[in-house]
Design an enzyme around this catalytic site. Structure first.
Site, PDB file in Angstrom:
ATOM      1  N   GLU A  18      76.798 124.357 -15.514  1.00  0.00           N
ATOM      2  CA  GLU A  18      75.806 124.842 -16.484  1.00  0.00           C
ATOM      3  C   GLU A  18      74.478 124.157 -16.271  1.00  0.00           C
ATOM      4  OE1 GLU A  18      73.432 124.844 -20.235  1.00  0.00           O
ATOM      5  OE2 GLU A  18      74.235 123.140 -19.140  1.00  0.00           O
ATOM      6  N   ASP A  39      77.322 124.908 -27.424  1.00  0.00           N
ATOM      7  CA  ASP A  39      76.598 123.864 -26.700  1.00  0.00           C
ATOM      8  C   ASP A  39      75.910 122.963 -27.725  1.00  0.00           C
ATOM      9  OD1 ASP A  39      75.393 122.406 -24.603  1.00  0.00           O
ATOM     10  OD2 ASP A  39      75.117 124.219 -23.411  1.00  0.00           O
ATOM     11  N   HIS A  90      70.491 114.250 -22.817  1.00  0.00           N
ATOM     12  CA  HIS A  90      70.386 113.840 -21.404  1.00  0.00           C
ATOM     13  C   HIS A  90      69.947 112.385 -21.241  1.00  0.00           C
ATOM     14  CE1 HIS A  90      70.362 118.123 -19.476  1.00  0.00           C
ATOM     15  NE2 HIS A  90      71.275 117.981 -20.413  1.00  0.00           N
TER      16      HIS A  90
HETATM   17 ZN   LIG Z   1      74.707 121.641 -22.531  1.00  0.00          ZN
END
Ligand SMILES: [Zn+2]
Length: 345
Positions: free
Chosen positions: A208, A231, A318
Protein backbone atom coordinates in the site's frame (compact mmCIF):
# COMPACT_ATOMS: atom_id res chain seq x y z
CA UNK A 1 -10.52 -3.48 24.16
CA UNK A 2 -10.15 -7.05 25.36
CA UNK A 3 -6.79 -8.33 26.56
CA UNK A 4 -6.87 -10.90 23.76
CA UNK A 5 -7.18 -8.23 21.03
CA UNK A 6 -4.52 -6.10 22.66
CA UNK A 7 -2.13 -9.04 22.64
CA UNK A 8 -2.81 -9.72 18.96
CA UNK A 9 -2.19 -6.03 18.19
CA UNK A 10 1.09 -5.96 20.09
CA UNK A 11 2.24 -9.14 18.35
CA UNK A 12 1.38 -7.63 14.96
CA UNK A 13 3.26 -4.43 15.87
CA UNK A 14 6.35 -6.46 16.74
CA UNK A 15 6.48 -8.05 13.30
CA UNK A 16 8.42 -6.30 10.59
CA UNK A 17 6.79 -5.74 7.20
CA UNK A 18 8.27 -3.07 4.92
CA UNK A 19 6.42 -3.04 1.58
CA UNK A 20 7.38 -6.10 -0.45
CA UNK A 21 8.58 -7.96 2.66
CA UNK A 22 5.29 -8.50 4.50
CA UNK A 23 5.60 -12.24 5.19
CA UNK A 24 6.04 -12.05 9.00
CA UNK A 25 2.95 -9.92 9.41
CA UNK A 26 0.90 -11.86 6.88
CA UNK A 27 1.73 -15.15 8.65
CA UNK A 28 0.55 -13.79 11.99
CA UNK A 29 -2.59 -12.25 10.45
CA UNK A 30 -3.44 -15.59 8.80
CA UNK A 31 -2.93 -17.49 12.04
CA UNK A 32 -5.05 -15.01 14.03
CA UNK A 33 -8.02 -14.87 11.64
CA UNK A 34 -7.99 -18.55 10.62
CA UNK A 35 -10.43 -19.76 13.36
CA UNK A 36 -13.17 -17.43 12.03
CA UNK A 37 -13.12 -18.06 8.27
CA UNK A 38 -13.55 -20.98 5.87
CA UNK A 39 -10.40 -20.69 3.80
CA UNK A 40 -7.17 -18.68 3.67
CA UNK A 41 -4.76 -18.25 0.80
CA UNK A 42 -2.13 -15.86 -0.50
CA UNK A 43 -1.62 -14.62 -4.07
CA UNK A 44 1.43 -13.94 -6.20
CA UNK A 45 1.91 -10.45 -4.74
CA UNK A 46 1.71 -11.77 -1.17
CA UNK A 47 -1.79 -10.48 -0.32
CA UNK A 48 -3.52 -12.69 2.23
CA UNK A 49 -7.18 -13.50 1.63
CA UNK A 50 -9.33 -14.91 4.47
CA UNK A 51 -12.68 -15.96 3.03
CA UNK A 52 -15.91 -16.46 4.95
CA UNK A 53 -18.22 -18.24 2.57
CA UNK A 54 -21.70 -16.96 1.69
CA UNK A 55 -24.08 -17.22 -1.25
CA UNK A 56 -22.06 -15.65 -4.03
CA UNK A 57 -22.41 -11.86 -3.62
CA UNK A 58 -19.04 -10.51 -2.63
CA UNK A 59 -17.87 -7.93 -0.13
CA UNK A 60 -14.22 -7.12 0.47
CA UNK A 61 -12.77 -5.72 3.70
CA UNK A 62 -9.15 -4.62 3.35
CA UNK A 63 -6.34 -3.33 5.55
CA UNK A 64 -2.70 -3.15 4.53
CA UNK A 65 -0.05 -5.37 6.06
CA UNK A 66 2.94 -3.36 4.88
CA UNK A 67 4.69 -0.52 6.65
CA UNK A 68 7.40 1.98 5.82
CA UNK A 69 10.97 0.75 6.32
CA UNK A 70 14.56 0.68 5.13
CA UNK A 71 16.48 -1.48 2.66
CA UNK A 72 20.26 -1.79 2.91
CA UNK A 73 21.81 -0.48 -0.31
CA UNK A 74 25.51 -0.03 0.46
CA UNK A 75 28.08 -1.30 2.99
CA UNK A 76 31.28 0.72 3.33
CA UNK A 77 34.79 -0.51 4.10
CA UNK A 78 34.38 0.21 7.81
CA UNK A 79 31.18 -1.85 7.97
CA UNK A 80 28.70 1.05 8.17
CA UNK A 81 25.43 0.37 6.37
CA UNK A 82 23.66 2.81 4.06
CA UNK A 83 20.03 2.46 3.08
CA UNK A 84 17.15 3.64 0.93
CA UNK A 85 13.67 4.33 2.29
CA UNK A 86 10.76 2.03 1.48
CA UNK A 87 7.64 4.24 1.43
CA UNK A 88 7.17 7.76 2.75
CA UNK A 89 9.58 7.69 5.63
CA UNK A 90 10.52 10.92 7.41
CA UNK A 91 14.32 10.60 7.47
CA UNK A 92 14.59 13.54 9.89
CA UNK A 93 13.28 11.36 12.71
CA UNK A 94 15.81 8.57 12.14
CA UNK A 95 19.07 9.88 13.72
CA UNK A 96 19.48 8.45 17.21
CA UNK A 97 17.01 5.58 16.63
CA UNK A 98 17.72 1.88 16.91
CA UNK A 99 16.71 -0.29 13.98
CA UNK A 100 16.14 -4.01 13.68
CA UNK A 101 17.65 -5.54 10.55
CA UNK A 102 16.46 -8.84 9.13
CA UNK A 103 19.95 -10.23 8.61
CA UNK A 104 21.15 -13.32 6.81
CA UNK A 105 20.45 -15.71 9.67
CA UNK A 106 19.22 -13.58 12.53
CA UNK A 107 17.77 -10.19 13.41
CA UNK A 108 20.46 -7.61 14.17
CA UNK A 109 20.22 -4.34 16.05
CA UNK A 110 21.75 -1.24 14.48
CA UNK A 111 21.96 2.40 15.51
CA UNK A 112 21.37 5.32 13.15
CA UNK A 113 24.32 7.54 14.01
CA UNK A 114 24.72 11.32 14.15
CA UNK A 115 27.51 13.70 15.05
CA UNK A 116 27.16 14.83 18.70
CA UNK A 117 25.60 18.22 19.30
CA UNK A 118 28.88 19.52 20.77
CA UNK A 119 30.69 19.07 17.48
CA UNK A 120 27.96 20.20 15.09
CA UNK A 121 28.07 23.28 12.94
CA UNK A 122 24.78 25.15 12.92
CA UNK A 123 24.09 23.81 9.42
CA UNK A 124 24.23 20.20 10.79
CA UNK A 125 21.39 21.02 13.11
CA UNK A 126 18.99 22.63 10.69
CA UNK A 127 19.61 20.23 7.85
CA UNK A 128 16.90 18.17 6.18
CA UNK A 129 18.42 14.71 6.18
CA UNK A 130 18.42 12.59 3.08
CA UNK A 131 19.00 8.86 3.43
CA UNK A 132 22.52 9.19 2.00
CA UNK A 133 23.43 11.54 4.88
CA UNK A 134 22.68 8.80 7.41
CA UNK A 135 24.23 5.46 8.26
CA UNK A 136 23.52 2.41 10.41
CA UNK A 137 26.18 1.26 12.86
CA UNK A 138 26.02 -2.47 13.68
CA UNK A 139 29.16 -2.46 15.83
CA UNK A 140 31.47 -4.35 13.50
CA UNK A 141 35.08 -3.61 12.56
CA UNK A 142 34.88 -3.76 8.79
CA UNK A 143 32.89 -4.65 5.69
CA UNK A 144 33.78 -8.34 5.85
CA UNK A 145 32.42 -8.64 9.38
CA UNK A 146 29.28 -6.72 8.43
CA UNK A 147 28.64 -9.01 5.49
CA UNK A 148 28.67 -12.09 7.69
CA UNK A 149 25.34 -10.90 9.10
CA UNK A 150 23.86 -8.44 6.60
CA UNK A 151 23.61 -8.33 2.83
CA UNK A 152 22.56 -5.77 0.25
CA UNK A 153 18.78 -5.95 0.19
CA UNK A 154 18.39 -6.76 3.90
CA UNK A 155 15.42 -4.82 5.27
CA UNK A 156 15.10 -2.94 8.54
CA UNK A 157 12.49 -1.20 10.68
CA UNK A 158 12.82 1.22 13.57
CA UNK A 159 12.68 -0.41 17.02
CA UNK A 160 9.73 1.04 18.88
CA UNK A 161 7.94 -1.37 21.17
CA UNK A 162 4.22 -0.69 21.68
CA UNK A 163 3.31 1.13 24.86
CA UNK A 164 -0.09 1.74 26.43
CA UNK A 165 -0.51 5.36 27.54
CA UNK A 166 -3.28 7.30 29.31
CA UNK A 167 -6.83 7.41 27.95
CA UNK A 168 -6.52 4.07 26.11
CA UNK A 169 -3.99 5.54 23.69
CA UNK A 170 -1.30 3.27 22.34
CA UNK A 171 1.97 4.37 20.78
CA UNK A 172 4.18 2.35 18.45
CA UNK A 173 5.60 2.29 14.97
CA UNK A 174 3.45 0.74 12.20
CA UNK A 175 0.04 1.29 13.78
CA UNK A 176 -0.44 2.33 10.15
CA UNK A 177 -1.94 -0.08 9.34
CA UNK A 178 -1.60 -2.97 11.76
CA UNK A 179 -4.50 -1.40 13.66
CA UNK A 180 -6.52 -2.10 10.47
CA UNK A 181 -5.46 -5.75 10.51
CA UNK A 182 -6.66 -6.02 14.11
CA UNK A 183 -10.04 -4.59 13.05
CA UNK A 184 -10.33 -7.24 10.32
CA UNK A 185 -9.59 -9.97 12.86
CA UNK A 186 -12.07 -8.43 15.33
CA UNK A 187 -14.87 -8.23 12.75
CA UNK A 188 -14.27 -11.81 11.59
CA UNK A 189 -14.42 -12.89 15.22
CA UNK A 190 -17.71 -11.01 15.85
CA UNK A 191 -19.30 -12.47 12.69
CA UNK A 192 -18.07 -15.99 13.35
CA UNK A 193 -21.42 -17.34 14.53
CA UNK A 194 -23.57 -15.58 11.91
CA UNK A 195 -24.35 -16.74 8.41
CA UNK A 196 -24.07 -14.22 5.63
CA UNK A 197 -25.64 -13.83 2.19
CA UNK A 198 -22.37 -12.29 1.13
CA UNK A 199 -19.06 -14.00 0.64
CA UNK A 200 -16.84 -11.89 2.88
CA UNK A 201 -13.18 -11.52 1.95
CA UNK A 202 -10.93 -10.20 4.72
CA UNK A 203 -7.79 -9.09 2.89
CA UNK A 204 -4.42 -8.09 4.34
CA UNK A 205 -2.99 -6.23 1.34
CA UNK A 206 0.64 -5.64 0.43
CA UNK A 207 2.57 -2.65 -0.94
CA UNK A 208 0.00 0.00 0.00
CA UNK A 209 2.78 2.39 0.94
CA UNK A 210 4.14 2.16 -2.61
CA UNK A 211 0.82 3.06 -4.29
CA UNK A 212 -1.77 0.46 -3.27
CA UNK A 213 -0.23 -2.09 -5.59
CA UNK A 214 -1.48 -5.20 -3.78
CA UNK A 215 -4.99 -3.75 -3.50
CA UNK A 216 -5.21 -3.43 -7.26
CA UNK A 217 -4.38 -7.03 -8.11
CA UNK A 218 -6.46 -8.67 -5.40
CA UNK A 219 -9.54 -6.53 -6.04
CA UNK A 220 -9.39 -7.38 -9.73
CA UNK A 221 -9.17 -11.05 -8.82
CA UNK A 222 -12.10 -11.04 -6.38
CA UNK A 223 -14.21 -8.34 -8.08
CA UNK A 224 -16.49 -7.62 -5.11
CA UNK A 225 -19.65 -5.48 -5.28
CA UNK A 226 -18.56 -3.55 -2.20
CA UNK A 227 -15.08 -2.88 -0.85
CA UNK A 228 -14.49 -1.34 2.57
CA UNK A 229 -10.96 -0.17 3.30
CA UNK A 230 -9.60 0.28 6.83
CA UNK A 231 -6.66 2.55 7.43
CA UNK A 232 -5.43 5.33 9.68
CA UNK A 233 -6.00 9.02 8.98
CA UNK A 234 -4.32 12.14 10.31
CA UNK A 235 -5.59 13.35 13.67
CA UNK A 236 -5.46 17.14 13.83
CA UNK A 237 -5.68 17.56 17.60
CA UNK A 238 -2.07 18.48 18.35
CA UNK A 239 0.21 21.51 17.88
CA UNK A 240 1.00 22.67 14.33
CA UNK A 241 -2.07 21.00 12.74
CA UNK A 242 -4.85 22.98 11.03
CA UNK A 243 -8.46 21.88 11.44
CA UNK A 244 -9.44 24.16 8.56
CA UNK A 245 -6.93 22.66 6.17
CA UNK A 246 -6.90 19.05 7.37
CA UNK A 247 -10.28 18.52 9.07
CA UNK A 248 -11.28 18.33 12.71
CA UNK A 249 -10.26 14.80 13.74
CA UNK A 250 -9.51 13.87 17.34
CA UNK A 251 -8.11 10.78 18.99
CA UNK A 252 -10.83 9.16 21.09
CA UNK A 253 -13.69 10.96 19.31
CA UNK A 254 -14.59 7.84 17.36
CA UNK A 255 -14.09 6.00 14.12
CA UNK A 256 -13.77 8.20 11.02
CA UNK A 257 -16.08 7.80 8.01
CA UNK A 258 -14.65 9.35 4.86
CA UNK A 259 -16.73 11.30 2.32
CA UNK A 260 -15.70 12.36 -1.17
CA UNK A 261 -15.40 11.18 -4.76
CA UNK A 262 -13.25 8.16 -3.87
CA UNK A 263 -16.14 6.79 -1.78
CA UNK A 264 -19.49 5.45 -2.92
CA UNK A 265 -22.41 7.61 -1.67
CA UNK A 266 -24.70 4.71 -0.83
CA UNK A 267 -22.04 2.77 1.12
CA UNK A 268 -20.90 5.88 2.97
CA UNK A 269 -24.42 6.92 3.95
CA UNK A 270 -25.19 3.38 5.11
CA UNK A 271 -22.12 3.46 7.33
CA UNK A 272 -23.11 6.88 8.69
CA UNK A 273 -26.72 5.78 9.35
CA UNK A 274 -25.59 2.67 11.17
CA UNK A 275 -23.13 4.65 13.29
CA UNK A 276 -25.82 7.21 14.16
CA UNK A 277 -28.64 4.77 14.88
CA UNK A 278 -26.44 2.55 17.06
CA UNK A 279 -24.82 5.45 18.95
CA UNK A 280 -21.37 4.45 17.72
CA UNK A 281 -18.95 7.33 18.29
CA UNK A 282 -17.87 8.58 14.88
CA UNK A 283 -16.37 11.54 13.03
CA UNK A 284 -16.55 12.65 9.39
CA UNK A 285 -13.62 13.37 7.14
CA UNK A 286 -13.92 15.07 3.78
CA UNK A 287 -11.38 13.99 1.16
CA UNK A 288 -11.78 15.82 -2.14
CA UNK A 289 -9.35 13.72 -4.17
CA UNK A 290 -8.39 10.05 -4.54
CA UNK A 291 -7.37 9.04 -1.01
CA UNK A 292 -3.83 7.98 -0.12
CA UNK A 293 -5.14 4.55 0.83
CA UNK A 294 -6.02 1.24 -0.79
CA UNK A 295 -9.48 2.74 -1.46
CA UNK A 296 -7.89 4.61 -4.34
CA UNK A 297 -7.20 1.41 -6.28
CA UNK A 298 -10.11 -0.69 -5.01
CA UNK A 299 -12.62 1.80 -6.47
CA UNK A 300 -11.23 1.69 -10.01
CA UNK A 301 -10.36 -2.01 -10.17
CA UNK A 302 -11.92 -3.88 -13.09
CA UNK A 303 -15.24 -2.27 -13.99
CA UNK A 304 -15.38 -0.45 -10.62
CA UNK A 305 -16.26 -1.20 -7.01
CA UNK A 306 -18.52 0.60 -4.50
CA UNK A 307 -16.03 1.75 -1.89
CA UNK A 308 -16.24 2.81 1.73
CA UNK A 309 -13.29 4.08 3.79
CA UNK A 310 -13.16 3.77 7.54
CA UNK A 311 -10.21 5.24 9.40
CA UNK A 312 -8.69 5.37 12.83
CA UNK A 313 -7.34 8.80 13.83
CA UNK A 314 -3.56 8.70 14.17
CA UNK A 315 -1.04 11.23 15.48
CA UNK A 316 2.54 11.40 14.14
CA UNK A 317 1.98 9.13 11.13
CA UNK A 318 5.08 7.51 9.61
CA UNK A 319 7.24 8.28 12.64
CA UNK A 320 8.61 5.75 15.17
CA UNK A 321 5.83 6.70 17.60
CA UNK A 322 2.46 6.86 15.92
CA UNK A 323 -0.46 7.10 18.34
CA UNK A 324 -4.05 5.82 18.14
CA UNK A 325 -6.95 5.20 20.50
CA UNK A 326 -8.03 1.66 21.33
CA UNK A 327 -11.56 3.02 21.94
CA UNK A 328 -11.73 4.32 18.36
CA UNK A 329 -10.59 0.87 17.26
CA UNK A 330 -13.36 -0.84 19.25
CA UNK A 331 -15.85 1.55 17.62
CA UNK A 332 -14.59 0.58 14.17
CA UNK A 333 -15.06 -3.13 14.94
CA UNK A 334 -18.61 -2.50 16.17
CA UNK A 335 -19.51 -0.28 13.19
CA UNK A 336 -18.27 -2.75 10.61
CA UNK A 337 -19.87 -5.73 12.33
CA UNK A 338 -23.24 -3.92 12.45
CA UNK A 339 -22.82 -2.83 8.83
CA UNK A 340 -22.23 -6.37 7.71
CA UNK A 341 -25.09 -7.71 9.83
CA UNK A 342 -27.63 -4.99 8.93
CA UNK A 343 -26.94 -4.05 5.34
CA UNK A 344 -25.55 -7.20 4.00
CA UNK A 345 -27.41 -10.12 5.54
ZN1 LIG B 1 -1.86 3.19 5.87
Amino acid sequence: MTAEYKEILYDLLRTSSPSGYEEQTIDLFAKSIAPYVDEIYTDVMGNCIAHKKGNGKKILLMAHADEIGLIISHIDEKGFLYFKEIGGLDTNVLPGQRVLINGKNKRIVGVVGKKPVHLQEQSDNTKDFKSEDLWIDIAVNNKKEAMEDVQLGSIATVISDPVLMSNSLVSSRSLDDKIGLLILIGVAHCLYESNSDYDIYFVASVQEELGARGAQTITERIMPEIGIVLDVTHATDYPTMSIIKDGDIKLGDGVVIAFGPNMNKEVTHNLLNIATSNNIKHQMEIIAHPTGTDARMVQVAGSGVKVGLISIPCRYMHTPNEMVSLEDTDNAIILLTKYLQNSVN
